[in-house]
Write a protein that holds these residues in place. Structure first.
Motif, short mmCIF file in Angstrom:
data_model
loop_
_atom_site.label_atom_id
_atom_site.label_comp_id
_atom_site.label_asym_id
_atom_site.label_seq_id
_atom_site.Cartn_x
_atom_site.Cartn_y
_atom_site.Cartn_z
N GLN A 164 0.84 -1.19 0.00
CA GLN A 164 0.00 0.00 0.00
C GLN A 164 0.88 1.24 0.00
OE1 GLN A 164 -3.59 0.43 -0.01
NE2 GLN A 164 -2.84 2.50 -0.49
N LEU A 165 0.74 2.07 -1.04
CA LEU A 165 1.51 3.30 -1.17
C LEU A 165 0.62 4.45 -0.71
CD1 LEU A 165 3.11 2.66 -4.68
CD2 LEU A 165 4.00 2.03 -2.42
N SER A 166 1.07 5.13 0.35
CA SER A 166 0.22 6.16 0.97
C SER A 166 0.59 7.57 0.54
CB SER A 166 0.30 6.09 2.51
OG SER A 166 -0.11 4.80 2.94
N THR A 167 1.77 7.76 0.00
CA THR A 167 2.21 9.09 -0.41
C THR A 167 2.81 9.05 -1.81
OG1 THR A 167 4.41 8.83 0.53
CG2 THR A 167 2.69 9.71 2.00
N HIS A 168 2.96 10.21 -2.36
CA HIS A 168 3.58 10.32 -3.68
C HIS A 168 5.04 9.92 -3.61
CE1 HIS A 168 5.15 12.32 -7.34
NE2 HIS A 168 3.93 12.05 -7.82
N GLU A 169 5.71 10.21 -2.49
CA GLU A 169 7.11 9.84 -2.31
C GLU A 169 7.28 8.32 -2.28
OE1 GLU A 169 5.53 12.14 -0.67
OE2 GLU A 169 6.58 13.94 -1.37
N GLU A 170 6.36 7.67 -1.59
CA GLU A 170 6.42 6.21 -1.57
C GLU A 170 6.25 5.62 -2.98
OE1 GLU A 170 3.55 4.76 1.17
OE2 GLU A 170 4.66 5.40 2.96
#
Length: 282
Positions: A164-170
Motif C-alpha cells: 500500500q503506497l500512501s504518499t507520492h514519495e512512496e
C-alpha cells in the motif's frame, strides 16, 4: 675263326641298347632292338652249337642281362620338370584362392559386426531423442531454465503481497529504488468503484502466486490524478521495470468486463508479456 669267348663277348655288346638310341629312334627303335637281338641270338646259337636263352629277362651267359631302356634322356627330364612347374603353379593358385576367400569372409564378418554396432548405437540415440522430445521432459526443462533465468536476473527477492503506497514519495521510491530486473505492477484505484475493489482482490491472489513480482496499489487522489481520469480511466495498471514504464492499461473493464477473476487478470498480464506463466517454472 672266332673263338667261343669272342662270340660271347660279341653277344654282350650286340645285346646292349643305349637310352640315346631309343630317343633317336623312338618306340620303333626298341622293337628293332628286340628283333635284331633275336636274329643275332639265333645266328650265334647256330654257329656256336650252343643253346641260347632268348628270354629278355634272363641273364645271358657270362652274367649280363639284356637292357632295353625307356625314355629317360633329356626329353624325359624336360617333361618331368615342366609337369613339376605346372603342379607348383596350380598349388600356388589354389593357395591364393583360399587366402582371398578367407580374407573376404573375415571382411564380411567385420563389416557385419560394425553395422550391428552402428545400428545399436543409432537405436539408443533414437530412444534418447524420443525421451528428450517427450512433453513431460520439455515442460520440466522449460521450468528449470525459467527458474535459472529468474535467479540470474535477480528474481530471488520475494514479496508475496500487495504494498500500500500512501504518499507520492512512496510511489517514487517504489519505482526508483527497486532492482532493475524486478517487475513492478501498480494499481491506481478509487475506493468508490466496485471494479477497483475486485481488481485489488485479484492482485492479492496474484501477489501470492508470483512472489518475485512487486505488486503495489495507490489511491488515485494520492497519485494526483484528475477527476476526469478517476471517472473514466479506472481501474488502471501501471507497469515499471528498471524505472521505465513498460505497460499502461486504463479502464481494464473494457478488456475484463465488470465481472472478472484473478485468473482473468493473470491471463491478461501473460498475453501482454508482463508476467511469465508460473506453470513454466513452478
Amino acid at each position: 675263326m672266332a673263338t667261343l669267348e669272342d662270340k660271347l663277348l660279341g653277344e654282350k655288346l650286340e645285346y646292349y641298347c643305349s637310352s640315346s638310341e631309343g630317343e633317336d629312334n623312338g618306340d620303333d627303335g626298341d622293337g628293332d632292338c628286340d628283333d635284331e637281338q633275336g636274329a643275332r641270338g639265333s645266328k650265334g646259337s647256330a654257329s656256336s652249337g650252343l643253346t641260347i636263352n632268348t628270354d629278355p629277362n634272363a641273364a645271358p651267359p657270362g652274367g649280363f642281362r639284356q637292357q632295353c631302356s625307356t625314355n629317360t634322356g633329356p626329353k624325359g627330364v624336360v617333361q618331368d620338370w615342366q609337369r613339376f612347374k605346372q603342379l607348383e603353379a596350380e598349388r600356388r593358385e589354389e593357395t591364393e584362392r583360399q587366402r582371398l576367400a578367407l580374407a573376404k569372409k573375415l571382411s564380411m564378418t567385420t563389416t557385419t559386426s560394425a553395422e550391428d554396432e552402428e545400428r545399436k548405437r543409432q537405436e539408443e540415440l533414437d530412444a534418447e531423442f524420443a525421451e528428450l522430445m517427450s512433453e513431460d521432459f520439455l515442460h520440466q526443462y522449460q521450468k528449470q531454465r525459467m527458474a535459472e533465468m529468474l535467479r540470474q536476473t535477480g528474481h530471488h527477492q520475494q514479496f508475496g503481497k500487495v504494498l500500500q503506497l500512501s504518499t507520492h514519495e512512496e510511489f517514487l521510491s517504489c519505482v526508483e529504488e527497486e532492482n532493475k530486473h524486478t517487475t513492478i505492477i501498480i494499481h491506481i484505484y478509487e475506493r468508490s468503484q466496485s471494479a477497483c475493489a475486485t481488481l485489488n482482490s485479484c492482485l492479492d491472489t496474484l501477489a501470492n502466486d508470483y512472489p518475485s513480482i512487486k505488486f503495489a496499489k495507490i489511491c488515485s487522489s494520492v497519485a494526483g490524478m484528475s477527476r476526469d481520469f478517476r471517472t473514466k480511466g479506472l481501474p488502471a495498471l501501471l507497469v515499471y521495470k528498471a524505472q521505465a514504464l513498460i505497460g499502461n492499461f486504463v479502464r481494464l473493464t473494457d478488456d475484463l468486463s465488470d465481472d472478472f477473476f484473478a485468473s482473468d487478470v493473470e491471463s491478461f498480464l501473460i498475453e501482454h508479456g508482463i508476467i511469465v506463466d508460473r506453470a513454466l517454472y513452478n
